[in-house]
Design a protein around this motif. Structure first.
Motif, PDB file in Angstrom:
ATOM      1  N   GLY A 192       0.817  -1.221   0.000  1.00 19.01           N
ATOM      2  CA  GLY A 192       0.000   0.000   0.000  1.00 19.01           C
ATOM      3  C   GLY A 192       0.844   1.261   0.000  1.00 19.01           C
ATOM      4  O   GLY A 192       0.557   2.228  -0.696  1.00 19.01           O
ATOM      5  N   LYS A 193       1.964   1.198   0.746  1.00 22.49           N
ATOM      6  CA  LYS A 193       2.854   2.366   0.841  1.00 22.49           C
ATOM      7  C   LYS A 193       3.439   2.725  -0.522  1.00 22.49           C
ATOM      8  O   LYS A 193       3.631   3.892  -0.837  1.00 22.49           O
ATOM      9  CB  LYS A 193       3.977   2.011   1.827  1.00 22.49           C
TER      10      LYS A 193
ATOM     11  N   THR B 152      17.596   5.815   1.907  1.00 21.14           N
ATOM     12  CA  THR B 152      16.167   5.681   2.246  1.00 21.14           C
ATOM     13  C   THR B 152      15.313   6.553   1.331  1.00 21.14           C
ATOM     14  O   THR B 152      14.205   6.157   0.960  1.00 21.14           O
ATOM     15  CB  THR B 152      15.940   6.070   3.724  1.00 21.14           C
ATOM     16  N   TYR B 153      15.809   7.724   1.005  1.00 15.50           N
ATOM     17  CA  TYR B 153      15.092   8.618   0.089  1.00 15.50           C
ATOM     18  C   TYR B 153      15.999   8.886  -1.112  1.00 15.50           C
ATOM     19  O   TYR B 153      16.604   9.954  -1.217  1.00 15.50           O
ATOM     20  CB  TYR B 153      14.732   9.927   0.800  1.00 15.50           C
ATOM     21  N   PRO B 154      16.121   7.916  -1.992  1.00 12.60           N
ATOM     22  CA  PRO B 154      17.135   8.050  -3.057  1.00 12.60           C
ATOM     23  C   PRO B 154      16.827   9.173  -4.032  1.00 12.60           C
ATOM     24  O   PRO B 154      15.670   9.412  -4.389  1.00 12.60           O
ATOM     25  CB  PRO B 154      17.092   6.683  -3.752  1.00 12.60           C
TER      26      PRO B 154
ATOM     27  N   ASN C 183       7.090   8.066   4.623  1.00  8.93           N
ATOM     28  CA  ASN C 183       7.630   8.327   5.963  1.00  8.93           C
ATOM     29  C   ASN C 183       7.748   9.833   6.245  1.00  8.93           C
ATOM     30  O   ASN C 183       8.754  10.318   6.747  1.00  8.93           O
ATOM     31  CB  ASN C 183       9.003   7.661   6.126  1.00  8.93           C
ATOM     32  N   GLY C 184       6.726  10.550   5.846  1.00 10.83           N
ATOM     33  CA  GLY C 184       6.693  11.976   6.146  1.00 10.83           C
ATOM     34  C   GLY C 184       7.455  12.856   5.169  1.00 10.83           C
ATOM     35  O   GLY C 184       7.530  14.075   5.365  1.00 10.83           O
TER      36      GLY C 184
END
Lengths: 88, 424
Positions: free
Chosen positions: A76-77, B346-348, B383-384
């Motif tokens: 879902g993410k 994590t945020y490529p 994740n925000g």
């Protein structure tokens, strides 16, 4: 939690460690393979098969329902159908 | 003892030989986040190089479960303990100062502690060039002992047992660490050899043991901090990973004279490995090579970090650290660049996502890449953080400039029919 015995040749076996987040570990692993294009069934197999010790340990500890819910949540993410802005 | 510059430590350090650098350097990046310890790399190496008599215990490539495992057993715990003792004896602390980060010379700041070379010099008994120990036969004998339990076939061909492992379980976080010789810039094995039998090739920085000169003193075994030279009792000389140099030289007819990645890299099922060659200047620094994928991952994006840089050998293996592991543990293992590396992974970025698609896309070594921009296909808050994905295409080129791979971020998927045994 078992305490390490310094005179034990296998002192690090099965010793719990402080810190760390097992749920986050499970989520990260699921995410890595989901983003490689694996289906839900393939992901579940990764957890169910004892050959893959890391994911299988999570399966044994948390159970089938936990893993199924985890896969659904991570799907879902990252699902394009449920994204905030939709395809550009 | 001359001073040499170690960019991973951000300072000069003692090393027995003066600086002399290869024209290019064998290097690799492993993405730990994806490894499931299938050991395909391990078996690819084993079946190529160490299948003979006297090599039974040798695993030039191994994958061990951290924080528990190690091959040889507890190699890093032992080394870190020795280094701690050396610091305690002289009343120093082994600390990093990340505030001194500056450019390519000090990307992780400055290491204020002693390396294994400096620690060996600080001791009363100077019988070693580098701090170390020789593992016992018992410690070499059981790779993955009590780490993961293999599953057998229960005497039924092609049918796996689905019974779970019954060994003591790790009730905590863990991850898999893939290891082979780091073909270090300042190899401790080379410096320790009293015969001068170990050398670093000028063309690619691969570290080799001259089997003719070696007399099996095992100084390299004792003083390589990563424990990758191994003694062969049947020939009475030491052996180590040779970085599959015939493949690196492009000698394999399959690649038509183009350099090819090593066996362990090419076999990786999880697509966690990327290996290549980086250009090195006379001063030992990486020459700017902006679109070499290794240069980008290590020097530009800084998402891949060296293993135990504090040992001081300037290893040329780099790791994208696992996201879920407590940071103090990772900082001890990969130095102070961990937080930045994990944040970026994590945020490529758009470019990083494309470069990650190059992992295991070709057996040939990618020397340069180009990115062809594609449409935005995904945008949402993860994740925000707001994050977008573009379906860019990345094109990899060989040493001679030929296109060898073309892959998009969102790869087309082909589902293998389930009639095949290895379909899951």
């Amino acid at each position: 939690m078992k305490q390490p015995q310094l005179n034990d040749p296998h002192e690090l076996i099965g010793v719990g460690l402080p810190d760390g987040d097992g749920d986050y570990m499970a989520e990260c692993l699921t995410e890595e393979y989901l983003l490689l294009g694996w289906s839900d069934q393939q992901l579940m197999t990764l957890f169910m098969r004892p050959c893959f010790s890391m994911t299988h340990r999570i399966y044994l500890d948390r159970g089938h329902d936990y893993v199924a819910a985890l896969i659904a949540r991570v799907r879902g993410k990252w699902s394009a159908n449920e994204m905030d802005g939709g395809y550009a | 003892m001359p001073d040499v510059f170690n960019w991973q430590l951000g300072r000069k350090m003692n090393y027995p030989y003066a600086e002399k650098h290869p024209r290019s350097q064998f290097a690799f990046v492993f993405n730990i986040n994806r490894c499931i310890a299938c050991q395909t790399c391990t078996m690819a190496c084993k079946s190529t190089w160490t299948f003979s008599k006297g090599q039974e215990y040798m695993w030039w490539n191994n994958v061990e479960t951290k924080p528990y495992g190690g091959y040889p057993q507890s190699w890093d715990v032992r080394l870190l303990g020795l280094l701690d003792d050396a610091h305690r004896k002289v009343g120093r602390a082994a600390q990093w100062d990340p505030n001194q980060r500056a450019g390519a010379d000090r990307p992780y700041g400055v290491y204020d502690g002693m390396t294994i070379f400096e620690a060996a010099r600080s001791g009363e008994k100077r019988d070693q060039v580098a701090l170390g120990y020789e593992p016992t036969d018992q410690e070499w004998r059981f790779p993955n002992f009590y780490e993961d339990a293999a599953t057998g076939s229960e005497n039924v061909p092609d049918k796996l047992s689905m019974k779970p492992a019954t060994l003591p379980a790790h009730g905590t976080w863990f991850f898999y660490l893939q290891r082979l010789c780091n073909h270090c810039t300042y190899p401790a094995c080379l410096s320790a050899c009293p015969r001068g039998a170990i050398y670093k090739r000028p063309e690619d920085g691969i570290v080799l043991i001259d089997q003719g000169r070696c007399r099996g003193y095992r100084k390299c075994v004792g003083q390589c901090p990563y424990k990758k030279p191994m003694f062969r009792a049947t020939t009475r000389v030491s052996e180590k990973c040779i970085a599959c140099y015939p493949r690196i030289e492009g000698k394999d007819p399959l690649t038509e004279n183009e350099p090819m990645e090593t066996r362990c890299m090419a076999a990786c099922v999880g697509k966690i490995r990327l290996q290549g060659l980086v250009k090195i200047g006379d001063d030992g620094k990486w020459l700017e090579d902006r679109y070499n994928p290794l240069y980008y991952l290590v020097r530009v994006e800084k998402v891949a970090l060296p293993l135990y840089p504090q040992f001081g050998t300037e290893p040329n293996g780099y790791y994208i650290p696992p996201r879920w592991v407590p940071r103090p543990y990772l900082q001890q293992m990969f130095g102070p660049g961990v937080d930045e590396a994990i944040e970026k992974y994590t945020y490529p970025s758009r470019e990083l996502l494309a470069v990650l698609a190059l992992f295991r896309a070709s057996q040939k070594i990618v020397f340069r890449y180009e990115i062809i921009e594609g449409p935005k296909i995904f945008e949402r808050t993860i994740n925000g953080k707001k994050w977008s994905m573009y379906n860019d295409t990345i094109v990899g080129f060989s040493k001679s400039g030929k296109e060898i791979v073309r892959v998009s971020v969102e790869e087309p998927k082909y589902v293998r029919p389930d009639k095949h045994y290895n379909s899951i």
